[in-house]
Structures are given as C-alpha cells and as structure tokens.
Design a protein around this motif. Structure first.
Motif, PDB file in Angstrom:
ATOM      1  N   LEU A   1       0.580  -0.957   0.204  1.00 22.47           N
ATOM      2  CA  LEU A   1       0.024  -0.400  -0.071  1.00 22.47           C
ATOM      3  C   LEU A   1       0.803   1.001   0.041  1.00 22.47           C
ATOM      4  O   LEU A   1       1.503   1.834   0.959  1.00 22.47           O
ATOM      5  CB  LEU A   1      -0.677  -0.217   1.346  1.00 22.47           C
ATOM      6  N   PRO A   2       1.425   1.888  -0.722  1.00 20.31           N
ATOM      7  CA  PRO A   2       2.885   2.179  -1.518  1.00 20.31           C
ATOM      8  C   PRO A   2       1.613   3.738  -0.802  1.00 20.31           C
ATOM      9  O   PRO A   2       2.611   5.048  -0.207  1.00 20.31           O
ATOM     10  CB  PRO A   2       2.815   2.833  -2.965  1.00 20.31           C
ATOM     11  N   GLU A   3       0.030   4.741  -0.651  1.00 20.26           N
ATOM     12  CA  GLU A   3       0.355   4.991   0.019  1.00 20.26           C
ATOM     13  C   GLU A   3       0.442   5.583   1.348  1.00 20.26           C
ATOM     14  O   GLU A   3       0.183   6.353   2.140  1.00 20.26           O
ATOM     15  CB  GLU A   3      -1.805   5.661  -0.475  1.00 20.26           C
ATOM     16  N   VAL A   4       0.192   4.870   1.653  1.00 17.33           N
ATOM     17  CA  VAL A   4       0.689   4.721   3.326  1.00 17.33           C
ATOM     18  C   VAL A   4       2.045   5.576   3.497  1.00 17.33           C
ATOM     19  O   VAL A   4       1.974   6.462   4.481  1.00 17.33           O
ATOM     20  CB  VAL A   4       0.745   3.476   4.403  1.00 17.33           C
ATOM     21  N   GLU A   5       2.622   6.034   2.440  1.00 17.47           N
ATOM     22  CA  GLU A   5       3.311   7.371   2.317  1.00 17.47           C
ATOM     23  C   GLU A   5       2.963   8.242   3.458  1.00 17.47           C
ATOM     24  O   GLU A   5       3.999   9.299   3.308  1.00 17.47           O
ATOM     25  CB  GLU A   5       4.082   6.805   1.973  1.00 17.47           C
ATOM     26  N   ILE A   6       1.399   9.000   2.980  1.00 18.00           N
ATOM     27  CA  ILE A   6       1.263  10.014   3.237  1.00 18.00           C
ATOM     28  C   ILE A   6       0.954  10.124   4.777  1.00 18.00           C
ATOM     29  O   ILE A   6       1.033  11.687   4.820  1.00 18.00           O
ATOM     30  CB  ILE A   6      -0.562  10.092   2.848  1.00 18.00           C
ATOM     31  N   LEU A   7       1.103   9.108   5.743  1.00 15.42           N
ATOM     32  CA  LEU A   7       1.116   9.361   7.105  1.00 15.42           C
ATOM     33  C   LEU A   7       2.216   9.726   7.483  1.00 15.42           C
ATOM     34  O   LEU A   7       2.827   9.035   8.656  1.00 15.42           O
ATOM     35  CB  LEU A   7       0.850   8.149   7.512  1.00 15.42           C
ATOM     36  N   GLU A   8       3.014  11.066   7.077  1.00 14.97           N
ATOM     37  CA  GLU A   8       4.325  11.374   7.743  1.00 14.97           C
ATOM     38  C   GLU A   8       4.294  11.961   8.824  1.00 14.97           C
ATOM     39  O   GLU A   8       3.157  12.549   9.352  1.00 14.97           O
ATOM     40  CB  GLU A   8       4.691  12.268   7.059  1.00 14.97           C
ATOM     41  N   CYS A   9       5.081  11.971  10.116  1.00  5.28           N
ATOM     42  CA  CYS A   9       4.762  12.338  10.917  1.00  5.28           C
ATOM     43  C   CYS A   9       6.063  12.631  11.360  1.00  5.28           C
ATOM     44  O   CYS A   9       7.398  12.563  11.075  1.00  5.28           O
ATOM     45  CB  CYS A   9       3.987  11.521  12.330  1.00  5.28           C
ATOM     46  N   ASP A  10       5.935  13.485  12.433  1.00  7.69           N
ATOM     47  CA  ASP A  10       7.281  13.974  13.337  1.00  7.69           C
ATOM     48  C   ASP A  10       6.978  14.002  14.484  1.00  7.69           C
ATOM     49  O   ASP A  10       6.174  13.485  15.138  1.00  7.69           O
ATOM     50  CB  ASP A  10       7.915  15.753  12.447  1.00  7.69           C
ATOM     51  N   GLU A  11       7.974  14.891  15.953  1.00  6.74           N
ATOM     52  CA  GLU A  11       7.397  14.746  17.145  1.00  6.74           C
ATOM     53  C   GLU A  11       5.937  15.218  17.370  1.00  6.74           C
ATOM     54  O   GLU A  11       5.812  15.146  18.518  1.00  6.74           O
ATOM     55  CB  GLU A  11       8.697  15.433  17.662  1.00  6.74           C
ATOM     56  N   THR A  12       5.184  16.592  17.155  1.00  5.89           N
ATOM     57  CA  THR A  12       4.229  16.436  17.175  1.00  5.89           C
ATOM     58  C   THR A  12       3.157  16.118  16.349  1.00  5.89           C
ATOM     59  O   THR A  12       2.226  15.557  17.331  1.00  5.89           O
ATOM     60  CB  THR A  12       3.914  17.997  16.315  1.00  5.89           C
ATOM     61  N   GLY A  13       3.262  14.914  15.573  1.00  6.50           N
ATOM     62  CA  GLY A  13       1.862  13.736  15.643  1.00  6.50           C
ATOM     63  C   GLY A  13       2.290  13.773  13.792  1.00  6.50           C
ATOM     64  O   GLY A  13       2.977  14.504  13.202  1.00  6.50           O
ATOM     65  N   PHE A  14       0.908  13.639  12.804  1.00  8.16           N
ATOM     66  CA  PHE A  14       0.924  12.909  11.943  1.00  8.16           C
ATOM     67  C   PHE A  14       0.527  14.448  11.187  1.00  8.16           C
ATOM     68  O   PHE A  14       0.795  15.404  12.210  1.00  8.16           O
ATOM     69  CB  PHE A  14      -0.622  11.962  11.602  1.00  8.16           C
ATOM     70  N   ASP A  15       1.067  14.564   9.874  1.00  7.21           N
ATOM     71  CA  ASP A  15       1.192  15.739   9.273  1.00  7.21           C
ATOM     72  C   ASP A  15      -0.377  15.767   8.649  1.00  7.21           C
ATOM     73  O   ASP A  15      -0.410  14.710   7.029  1.00  7.21           O
ATOM     74  CB  ASP A  15       2.396  15.791   8.385  1.00  7.21           C
ATOM     75  N   PHE A  16      -1.310  16.595   8.922  1.00  8.63           N
ATOM     76  CA  PHE A  16      -2.870  16.104   8.413  1.00  8.63           C
ATOM     77  C   PHE A  16      -3.007  16.753   7.491  1.00  8.63           C
ATOM     78  O   PHE A  16      -3.540  16.566   6.288  1.00  8.63           O
ATOM     79  CB  PHE A  16      -3.376  16.809   9.324  1.00  8.63           C
ATOM     80  N   GLU A  17      -1.955  18.425   7.100  1.00  3.12           N
ATOM     81  CA  GLU A  17      -1.868  18.648   6.101  1.00  3.12           C
ATOM     82  C   GLU A  17      -1.202  18.187   4.992  1.00  3.12           C
ATOM     83  O   GLU A  17      -2.615  17.773   3.548  1.00  3.12           O
ATOM     84  CB  GLU A  17      -1.523  20.123   5.744  1.00  3.12           C
ATOM     85  N   LYS A  18      -0.486  16.974   5.084  1.00  8.92           N
ATOM     86  CA  LYS A  18      -0.542  15.858   3.885  1.00  8.92           C
ATOM     87  C   LYS A  18      -1.451  15.308   3.717  1.00  8.92           C
ATOM     88  O   LYS A  18      -1.570  14.875   1.986  1.00  8.92           O
ATOM     89  CB  LYS A  18       0.846  15.556   4.039  1.00  8.92           C
TER      90      LYS A  18
END
Length: 98
Positions: A32-49
């Motif tokens: 499921l290559p689209e899973v890579e939209i679930l980028e995150c950092d120390e604050t959580g997921f990047d919901f804008e992406k």
C-alpha cells in the motif's frame, strides 16, 4: 489518527511512537504505497499532507489505509507491552473510534 498518536505517546513516549509509525509505513509500503502520506514528526501526523492527498485522490479508500495501519501498529505494540497496558490502550482507541 491523532488519537493513535496521543494515546500511545502517553505510554511509550514520542520517540518510540515515531519509530513505530515509521516501521509500520515501511512494512506496509510494498502493499500500500499510499501509506507514505502518513508522515509524522515529534508533534504527530502531518494532516495537511493527508488532506492534500485526499483532495487530489477523492476515490482513495482512506478508511482501508487507516484500518491496515492500525492493525499493524497495534500488532507491533502487542509484542512490546504487557497485556494490561495493551488492553487499556485498545479500550481508549476503541472509544475514539479506531
């Protein structure tokens, strides 16, 4: 998705949660290559992406992605924590709709 981040960060810490998210993304990427939209950092997921991806791909089944991600994520956590902690976490996630 923010509920997953918040609840597990309470138990495991932000650094560990970020590693687990990265691991799940790595494991699911071939299927499921689209899973890579679930980028995150120390604050959580990047919901804008995520929002941008969904705007550009309105027919994409985001629910399936979340389901597969959550199943894999909880499966990894189950191997790391004691049964009582896992049960508490599962109950909290279920109350939040996961």
């Amino acid at each position: 998705m923010s509920g997953i981040w918040e609840e597990t960060a309470k138990y495991l810490g932000v650094f560990t949660v970020k590693l687990l998210v990265d691991r799940v993304i790595y494991d699911l990427s071939p299927e499921l290559p689209e899973v890579e939209i679930l980028e995150c950092d120390e604050t959580g997921f990047d919901f804008e992406k995520i929002r941008k991806f969904l705007r550009d791909n309105p027919d994409f089944d985001f629910g399936e992605l979340v389901s597969k991600f959550t199943t894999k994520y909880v499966g990894i956590i189950a191997k790391l924590v004691d049964p009582k902690t896992l049960q508490n976490l599962k109950e909290k996630l279920e109350r939040k709709g996961f």
